[in-house]
Design an enzyme around this catalytic site. Sequence first.
Site, PDB file in Angstrom:
ATOM      1  N   GLY A 172       0.830  -1.208   0.000  1.00  0.00           N
ATOM      2  CA  GLY A 172       0.000   0.000   0.000  1.00  0.00           C
ATOM      3  C   GLY A 172       0.856   1.245   0.000  1.00  0.00           C
ATOM      4  O   GLY A 172       2.067   1.180  -0.205  1.00  0.00           O
ATOM      5  N   ASN A 173       0.233   2.391   0.204  1.00  0.00           N
ATOM      6  CA  ASN A 173       0.990   3.638   0.288  1.00  0.00           C
ATOM      7  C   ASN A 173       0.360   4.572   1.315  1.00  0.00           C
ATOM      8  O   ASN A 173      -0.664   4.246   1.908  1.00  0.00           O
ATOM      9  CB  ASN A 173       1.123   4.287  -1.097  1.00  0.00           C
ATOM     10  CG  ASN A 173      -0.217   4.699  -1.661  1.00  0.00           C
ATOM     11  OD1 ASN A 173      -0.884   5.565  -1.114  1.00  0.00           O
ATOM     12  ND2 ASN A 173      -0.625   4.039  -2.745  1.00  0.00           N
TER      13      ASN A 173
END
Length: 399
Positions: free
Chosen positions: A202-203
């Site tokens: 993810g980020n």
Amino acid sequence: MVLGVSGGIAAYKAAELLRLFTESGHDVTVVPTAAALEFVGAPTWSALSGKPVATDVWSNVHEVPHVRIGQTADLVVVAPATADVVAKAAHGLADDLLTNTLLTARCPVVFAPAMHTEMWEHPATRDNVATLRRRGALVIEPAEGRLTGKDTGKGRFPEPVEIFELCRSVLVNGGRTDLAGRHVVVSAGGTREFLDPVRFLGNRSSGLQGYALARAAAARGAEVTLVAANVTLADPAGVKVVRVETTAQLRDAVVAAASGADSVVMAAAPADFRPTTVSEAKIKKAADGSAPAIELTQNPDILHEISHHRTRPDTVIVGFAAETGDDTGTVLDLARAKLERKGCDLLVVNDVSGGAVFGSPDNEAVILAKDGAVVEVPSGAKAALAEVIWDQVVARLPR
Ligand code: CTP
């Protein structure tokens, strides 16, 4: 400001809205209808606003309240707005203090309708809503969800805090409904690319900037579709929210919503890569202590795709670029090359050296346009940057 309350069950939620307004320093005059008082009594409105309340035009006649209240308001919000009050406002009827106030107000007027789906969808209500919008009022789309009783559908009163936020945007933009009649699409948040049923890549995108853009567009009258990837924020009032997780889902939702849209703003942070295979079972540690190698596959570039394959040539497409600058160029050099490569009309450039913008309520940016314009936006609230972005979009929309 004036808080008009009409006779629907959501009147009890308007008490919370009133509190949000008074606690943030607004001077609020509550004007309930007689029917509203069947749901929530005058003492509640009076205690929370610190002022007497009246429903008809016969109290304090010497102060001419039926004219003065509307004339002196900076904002009138009718929440909840029933089908009846929407109809009366559309037809200019004035048989109580609220409808008189609506006729004398020259400030921005916001209606937050709440009613059963059948009433909202009835052609009479559709026409009345269209009339009010044509005259410049902001009529918020009701939310979908649980209604009074056991049924669910469109017609639910949006969360009071989101109506409050929308009203703040209206006060900031001066009640301009320059996106009325336009459909805009905003993407927000960060995608997740799954390795197995419990793990993902993810980020750090929080979705705050995309949500601020969606809210600002709704406050300027747009029909807004917000494609949200893994965002935990409340749905903005009047906005259709489509929830996705992965870049592939984000791509499908954005491409579907973008078809025929007036503007698309890609504020989301889609993962550029996904694991080539997703394990159906949870990946276990190896007994020999070795770590698994993860092979990645490139995801579709959504901004590139919608910019290069437009369903309408005049859709204004906006991208974001989070840059740090490197040996090949400065932040702006890299951004100019990205604008060209992606093919969008506007690129909002953030300098993310140090990770400053993620999760922060503030943002600082430079907006680069395909037509050569450069707009520097000083550090400020993400809501303020959202207004500048829509100003740039509106300036490029076909008349
Ligand atoms: N974007 C997109 N699809 C992707 C990746 C990014 O639509 N798969 C959009 C983002 O929403 C943003 C813009 O493209 O509006 C810029 O994203 P960024 O990650 O900075 O661009 P990249 O193409 O990934 O460029 P870089 O080579 O710098 O990684």
